[in-house]
Write a protein that holds these residues in place. Structure first.
Motif, PDB file in Angstrom:
ATOM      1  N   ASP A  22      -6.290  -0.409  -4.348  1.00  0.00           N
ATOM      2  CA  ASP A  22      -5.697  -1.106  -3.213  1.00  0.00           C
ATOM      3  C   ASP A  22      -6.745  -2.024  -2.593  1.00  0.00           C
ATOM      4  N   GLU A  23      -6.647  -3.292  -2.887  1.00  0.00           N
ATOM      5  CA  GLU A  23      -7.593  -4.301  -2.396  1.00  0.00           C
ATOM      6  C   GLU A  23      -9.046  -3.877  -2.589  1.00  0.00           C
ATOM      7  N   SER A  43       0.838  -1.205   0.000  1.00  0.00           N
ATOM      8  CA  SER A  43       0.000   0.000   0.000  1.00  0.00           C
ATOM      9  C   SER A  43       0.869   1.249   0.000  1.00  0.00           C
TER      10      SER A  43
HETATM   11 MG   LIG Z   1      -2.167  -2.672   2.187  1.00  0.00          MG
END
Ligand SMILES: [Mg+2]
Ligand SMILES: Nc1ncnc2c1ncn2[C@@H]1O[C@H](COP(=O)(O)OP(=O)(O)OP(=O)(O)O)[C@@H](O)[C@H]1O
Length: 224
Positions: free
Chosen positions: A157-158, A40
Motif C-alpha cells: 500500500d503506497e 486501502s
Molecule cells: Mg490508502
C-alpha cells in the motif's frame, strides 16, 4: 488467485465499497484512484486486516477473515508507514525476526538476515538501530522483512512514498524481479509500466479494469 465476490464495506454508517467483483490472477495488479476512494480498504481485505461487511473475499480459496493465519502465511503486506511494521531494535534483528519460523539456528538466521539486507541495498546496516534509518531505508527494511517470509502474494500500500529517485528505481527493479503475485496500491503512476492489470476505484466502486494504458486513460479522464 484473489477473489472479491460482490464485496461491500462500511465503516459504521459510511459506505466505502460497493459491489466489488474481481478475480485477480495476474502477476502484477495495481489499484489506483482518488484519495478516500477505498483502495486501502480493499487491499487490507486480502490479508484479513479488514473484513467485508457484505460479499466475500477468497485467497486461494481461503477466507482471510476466518482463516487469517493461513492467509497471512501466503500474503505479505507492506504498509505505507514502515514504523508500523518494524518491530525489532536493529535492522538485522527485524529481518531475523521474520525468519524465526524457518527453523534455523540463531546464527544462521542472523547471517540470512544480513544477506537479505545486502541484497536489498542495506548491506552494512544489520546492526544499525532500525528507528535511526532514514524513512526510505525503513521502507526498504519493511519490504525486506516481509519478503524474508517468502509470501506467495505481496500486497503493497503506497510503498514508495518515502523513497528517493534511486530507491524508487531500485524498488521498481526489485518488484519486476519478484516471483510473487504483487498487488500494488499507488498514486505513483510511473510504477505501473510493466503491470498486467490496473483496477481504477472511484467512490468505492470499480470504474475501470484493464491493461495500464486504457485504465490510466480512464483514470486521468475522471480527474479532468
Ligand atoms: Mg490508502
Ligand atoms: N478505520 C476507519 N474508520 C472509519 N473510516 C475509515 C477508516 N479507514 C478508512 N475510512 C474511510 O473510508 C474511506 C476509504 O478509505 P481508504 O483508506 O480505503 O481510501 P484510499 O483509497 O486508500 O485513500 P488514500 O489514497 O488517501 O490512501 C475514506 O472515506 C476514509 O475516510
Amino acid at each position: 488467485m484473489i477473489e472479491f465476490e460482490d464485496v461491500g464495506h462500511s465503516y459504521g454508517e459510511r459506505v466505502v465499497l460497493t459491489g466489488v467483483d474481481l478475480r485477480l490472477a495476474e502477476r502484477r495488479v495495481a489499484f489506483v484512484g482518488a484519495n478516500g476512494s477505498g483502495k486501502s480498504t480493499l487491499a487490507r481485505m486480502i490479508n484479513g486486516l479488514v473484513a467485508p461487511t457484505s460479499g466475500r473475499v477468497l485467497v486461494d480459496g481461503l477466507d482471510p477473515s476466518r482463516q487469517g493465519r493461513e492467509v497471512r502465511r501466503r500474503v505479505g503486506f507492506v504498509f505505507t508507514n514502515p514504523d508500523s511494521q518494524i518491530v525489532m531494535p536493529t535492522a538485522g534483528e527485524d529481518v531475523a525476526f521474520s525468519l524465526r519460523r524457518a527453523g534455523l539456528p540463531r546464527r544462521e538466521r542472523a547471517e540470512r538476515a544480513a544477506a537479505l539486507l545486502a541484497e536489498y541495498g542495506l548491506g552494512g546496516y544489520a546492526d544499525h538501530p532500525a528507528h535511526q534509518l532514514s524513512g526510505g531505508q525503513k521502507q526498504v527494511l519493511a519490504l525486506c522483512a516481509v519478503l524474508a517470509l517468502d509470501p506467495a502474494v505481496l500486497v503493497c500500500d503506497e510503498p514508495t512514498t518515502l523513497l528517493d529517485l534511486r530507491n524508487k528505481r531500485r524498488f521498481v527493479e526489485l518488484l519486476g524481479g519478484l516471483e510473487q503475485q504483487v498487488v500494488l496500491v499507488t498514486h505513483d503512476l510511473d510504477l505501473l509500466g510493466g503491470f498486467d492489470r490496473v483496477v481504477v476505484i472511484d467512490g468505492g466502486r470499480v470504474v475501470a479494469d484493464d491493461e495500464p494504458e486504457p485504465a490510466l486513460r480512464h483514470y486521468r479522464a475522471l480527474v479532468t
